[in-house]
Design a protein around this motif. Structure first.
Motif, short mmCIF file in Angstrom:
data_model
loop_
_atom_site.label_atom_id
_atom_site.label_comp_id
_atom_site.label_asym_id
_atom_site.label_seq_id
_atom_site.Cartn_x
_atom_site.Cartn_y
_atom_site.Cartn_z
N VAL A 6 -22.85 36.84 9.19
CA VAL A 6 -23.48 37.63 10.23
C VAL A 6 -23.83 36.70 11.40
N PHE A 7 -23.43 37.12 12.61
CA PHE A 7 -23.60 36.29 13.79
C PHE A 7 -24.32 37.05 14.90
N LYS A 8 -25.13 36.33 15.65
CA LYS A 8 -25.69 36.81 16.91
C LYS A 8 -24.70 36.42 17.99
N THR A 9 -24.38 37.35 18.91
CA THR A 9 -23.39 37.05 19.94
C THR A 9 -23.88 37.48 21.32
N SER A 10 -23.11 37.11 22.33
CA SER A 10 -23.38 37.56 23.70
C SER A 10 -22.43 38.68 24.12
N VAL A 11 -21.72 39.26 23.16
CA VAL A 11 -20.81 40.38 23.45
C VAL A 11 -21.66 41.61 23.73
N VAL A 12 -21.45 42.24 24.90
CA VAL A 12 -22.30 43.34 25.31
C VAL A 12 -21.56 44.68 25.31
N THR A 13 -20.29 44.67 25.71
CA THR A 13 -19.56 45.93 25.90
C THR A 13 -18.43 46.09 24.88
N GLU A 14 -18.00 47.32 24.74
CA GLU A 14 -16.84 47.61 23.88
C GLU A 14 -15.58 46.93 24.44
N GLN A 15 -15.51 46.82 25.76
CA GLN A 15 -14.36 46.16 26.39
C GLN A 15 -14.30 44.69 25.98
N GLN A 16 -15.46 44.02 25.97
CA GLN A 16 -15.49 42.62 25.53
C GLN A 16 -15.10 42.51 24.07
N ALA A 17 -15.61 43.40 23.25
CA ALA A 17 -15.24 43.40 21.83
C ALA A 17 -13.74 43.62 21.68
#
Length: 73
Positions: A6-17
């Motif tokens: 399990v990771f904390k990330t800076s990914v904010v949007t579905e587009q980034q994912a």
């Protein structure tokens, strides 16, 4: 045995994912999977894998321009 990372990330949007999908898919083997929980305040990335190390996931997300840190239990 399958491990859950399990990771904390800076990914904010579905587009980034979506941009990370080929990167993460490349790391996975059969019966391994990953998903983002972008509703969580930590923008969680959850990986279920047999042999994948956390350091590899972190390095790949960093290389793609995102913050990523493993969350401890």
């Amino acid at each position: 045995m399958k491990t859950v990372l399990v990771f904390k990330t800076s990914v904010v949007t579905e587009q980034q994912a979506g941009r990370l999908k080929p990167v993460l898919d490349k790391l996975m083997h059969a019966r391994e999977k990953w998903n983002f929980d972008l509703e969580d305040c930590d923008r969680i990335l959850r990986v279920e894998a047999f042999t994948l190390r956390a350091s590899v996931v972190i390095a790949e997300l960093n290389r793609a321009g995102f913050f990523c840190a493993e969350l401890e239990d």
